[in-house]
Design a protein around this motif. Structure first.
Motif, PDB file in Angstrom:
ATOM      1  N   ALA A   1       0.677  13.748  71.327  1.00 27.34           N
ATOM      2  CA  ALA A   1       1.441  15.007  71.160  1.00 27.34           C
ATOM      3  C   ALA A   1       2.661  14.715  70.303  1.00 27.34           C
ATOM      4  O   ALA A   1       3.024  13.566  70.108  1.00 27.34           O
ATOM      5  CB  ALA A   1       1.865  15.511  72.527  1.00 27.34           C
ATOM      6  N   TRP A   2       3.278  15.776  69.807  1.00 24.01           N
ATOM      7  CA  TRP A   2       4.433  15.608  68.930  1.00 24.01           C
ATOM      8  C   TRP A   2       5.696  15.367  69.742  1.00 24.01           C
ATOM      9  O   TRP A   2       5.922  16.028  70.757  1.00 24.01           O
ATOM     10  CB  TRP A   2       4.631  16.877  68.090  1.00 24.01           C
ATOM     11  N   GLU A  58      -4.131  10.843  65.663  1.00 29.36           N
ATOM     12  CA  GLU A  58      -4.330  12.301  65.605  1.00 29.36           C
ATOM     13  C   GLU A  58      -4.599  12.748  64.175  1.00 29.36           C
ATOM     14  O   GLU A  58      -4.983  13.891  63.939  1.00 29.36           O
ATOM     15  CB  GLU A  58      -3.092  13.033  66.153  1.00 29.36           C
ATOM     16  N   ARG A  59      -4.382  11.828  63.235  1.00 29.00           N
ATOM     17  CA  ARG A  59      -4.757  12.096  61.846  1.00 29.00           C
ATOM     18  C   ARG A  59      -5.751  11.010  61.435  1.00 29.00           C
ATOM     19  O   ARG A  59      -5.366   9.842  61.303  1.00 29.00           O
ATOM     20  CB  ARG A  59      -3.527  12.106  60.919  1.00 29.00           C
ATOM     21  N   SER A  60      -7.014  11.406  61.294  1.00 28.56           N
ATOM     22  CA  SER A  60      -8.056  10.403  61.021  1.00 28.56           C
ATOM     23  C   SER A  60      -8.638  10.634  59.629  1.00 28.56           C
ATOM     24  O   SER A  60      -8.007  11.266  58.795  1.00 28.56           O
ATOM     25  CB  SER A  60      -9.149  10.530  62.080  1.00 28.56           C
ATOM     26  N   GLY A  61      -9.831  10.117  59.401  1.00 24.05           N
ATOM     27  CA  GLY A  61     -10.427  10.221  58.058  1.00 24.05           C
ATOM     28  C   GLY A  61      -9.931   9.076  57.192  1.00 24.05           C
ATOM     29  O   GLY A  61      -9.105   8.264  57.605  1.00 24.05           O
ATOM     30  N   SER A  62     -10.419   8.997  55.966  1.00 25.37           N
ATOM     31  CA  SER A  62     -10.113   7.831  55.116  1.00 25.37           C
ATOM     32  C   SER A  62      -8.602   7.688  54.907  1.00 25.37           C
ATOM     33  O   SER A  62      -8.036   6.599  55.059  1.00 25.37           O
ATOM     34  CB  SER A  62     -10.822   7.980  53.774  1.00 25.37           C
ATOM     35  N   TYR A  63      -7.916   8.823  54.624  1.00 21.65           N
ATOM     36  CA  TYR A  63      -6.467   8.708  54.387  1.00 21.65           C
ATOM     37  C   TYR A  63      -5.735   8.482  55.701  1.00 21.65           C
ATOM     38  O   TYR A  63      -4.754   7.749  55.773  1.00 21.65           O
ATOM     39  CB  TYR A  63      -5.940   9.951  53.665  1.00 21.65           C
TER      40      TYR A  63
ATOM     41  N   ALA B   1     -13.660  13.889  54.684  1.00 22.52           N
ATOM     42  CA  ALA B   1     -13.015  13.146  53.578  1.00 22.52           C
ATOM     43  C   ALA B   1     -12.276  14.142  52.707  1.00 22.52           C
ATOM     44  O   ALA B   1     -12.525  15.342  52.763  1.00 22.52           O
ATOM     45  CB  ALA B   1     -14.068  12.424  52.768  1.00 22.52           C
ATOM     46  N   TRP B   2     -11.362  13.620  51.916  1.00 21.56           N
ATOM     47  CA  TRP B   2     -10.531  14.509  51.092  1.00 21.56           C
ATOM     48  C   TRP B   2     -11.265  14.939  49.842  1.00 21.56           C
ATOM     49  O   TRP B   2     -11.922  14.132  49.190  1.00 21.56           O
ATOM     50  CB  TRP B   2      -9.238  13.774  50.694  1.00 21.56           C
ATOM     51  N   ARG B  49      -6.000  19.790  50.668  1.00 17.25           N
ATOM     52  CA  ARG B  49      -6.605  18.684  51.432  1.00 17.25           C
ATOM     53  C   ARG B  49      -6.150  18.690  52.886  1.00 17.25           C
ATOM     54  O   ARG B  49      -6.917  18.494  53.818  1.00 17.25           O
ATOM     55  CB  ARG B  49      -6.188  17.351  50.797  1.00 17.25           C
ATOM     56  N   TYR B  54      -7.334  19.891  58.722  1.00 16.49           N
ATOM     57  CA  TYR B  54      -7.202  20.646  59.976  1.00 16.49           C
ATOM     58  C   TYR B  54      -8.528  21.339  60.297  1.00 16.49           C
ATOM     59  O   TYR B  54      -9.011  21.288  61.422  1.00 16.49           O
ATOM     60  CB  TYR B  54      -6.090  21.697  59.871  1.00 16.49           C
ATOM     61  N   GLY B  57     -11.150  18.924  61.609  1.00 19.95           N
ATOM     62  CA  GLY B  57     -10.809  18.157  62.798  1.00 19.95           C
ATOM     63  C   GLY B  57     -10.234  16.782  62.527  1.00 19.95           C
ATOM     64  O   GLY B  57      -9.989  15.998  63.453  1.00 19.95           O
ATOM     65  N   GLU B  58      -9.945  16.477  61.244  1.00 20.97           N
ATOM     66  CA  GLU B  58      -9.352  15.167  60.951  1.00 20.97           C
ATOM     67  C   GLU B  58      -7.882  15.137  61.336  1.00 20.97           C
ATOM     68  O   GLU B  58      -7.261  14.076  61.363  1.00 20.97           O
ATOM     69  CB  GLU B  58      -9.496  14.839  59.453  1.00 20.97           C
ATOM     70  N   ARG B  59      -7.333  16.322  61.630  1.00 21.56           N
ATOM     71  CA  ARG B  59      -5.989  16.400  62.182  1.00 21.56           C
ATOM     72  C   ARG B  59      -6.098  17.108  63.532  1.00 21.56           C
ATOM     73  O   ARG B  59      -6.379  18.307  63.588  1.00 21.56           O
ATOM     74  CB  ARG B  59      -5.044  17.166  61.237  1.00 21.56           C
ATOM     75  N   SER B  60      -5.910  16.326  64.598  1.00 19.44           N
ATOM     76  CA  SER B  60      -6.109  16.894  65.939  1.00 19.44           C
ATOM     77  C   SER B  60      -4.787  16.910  66.695  1.00 19.44           C
ATOM     78  O   SER B  60      -3.728  16.892  66.081  1.00 19.44           O
ATOM     79  CB  SER B  60      -7.129  16.027  66.682  1.00 19.44           C
ATOM     80  N   GLY B  61      -4.863  16.994  68.002  1.00 19.24           N
ATOM     81  CA  GLY B  61      -3.638  17.106  68.798  1.00 19.24           C
ATOM     82  C   GLY B  61      -3.232  18.566  68.911  1.00 19.24           C
ATOM     83  O   GLY B  61      -3.845  19.455  68.324  1.00 19.24           O
ATOM     84  N   SER B  62      -2.145  18.844  69.619  1.00 20.19           N
ATOM     85  CA  SER B  62      -1.771  20.245  69.881  1.00 20.19           C
ATOM     86  C   SER B  62      -1.541  21.004  68.571  1.00 20.19           C
ATOM     87  O   SER B  62      -2.043  22.108  68.372  1.00 20.19           O
ATOM     88  CB  SER B  62      -0.523  20.290  70.752  1.00 20.19           C
ATOM     89  N   TYR B  63      -0.796  20.401  67.647  1.00 17.14           N
ATOM     90  CA  TYR B  63      -0.527  21.115  66.392  1.00 17.14           C
ATOM     91  C   TYR B  63      -1.775  21.153  65.524  1.00 17.14           C
ATOM     92  O   TYR B  63      -2.041  22.145  64.851  1.00 17.14           O
ATOM     93  CB  TYR B  63       0.650  20.478  65.647  1.00 17.14           C
TER      94      TYR B  63
END
Lengths: 90, 90
Positions: A1-2, A58-63, B1-2, B49, B54, B57-63
């Motif tokens: 979480a943030w 919480e931020r995945s993927g290649s980057y 991926a981006w 990107r 988002y 799903g490569e950016r998860s968590g509450s936000y």
């Protein structure tokens, strides 16, 4: 979480600790590569939160994975210093 | 991926499509809430990107989940238009 709070950041220390960031984000936070984010003139707390999101996956993927690796050795104070440094750049 | 490319964006269409974004990111991309990212004067391709990250799903968590929901109804052209609009704001 943030996180809702961030340690008091030291911009001078952040400049030193952000040596490797400059290759993509530029010395002053203006991205050197197309499609990479500018991180100057940005909310320090947001930058701190984003870096933690990379650290905790919480931020995945290649980057996301690349950033997680870049940030793996940094503690909360380091992140606060780096966030404060770039956030202050015009 | 981006994605390495983005559809040609239309800033005027982006301004209309970004109505709900303003409550956190401001009408001109300057965040209204502390700790939220400013998205003005930003690389459009990066914004595109990030929004896709988002969505997929490569950016998860509450936000991450909140943003995924916000963006769930938008297609690639919508994202390109919105990214172009905010990216152009000074």
């Amino acid at each position: 979480a943030w996180s809702n709070t961030m340690p008091q950041g030291d911009s001078d220390a952040g400049k030193v600790k952000s040596f490797t960031c400059q290759f993509c984000h530029g010395q002053n936070g203006v991205a050197q590569k197309e499609g990479y984010p500018h991180i100057n003139n940005q909310s320090p707390l947001y930058l701190y939160r984003a870096m933690q999101a990379y650290q905790n996956g919480e931020r995945s993927g290649s980057y996301g994975d690349m950033m997680k690796q870049q940030l793996s050795v940094l503690n909360e104070q380091d992140l606060a210093d780096i966030a404060t440094y770039f956030g202050e750049q015009p």
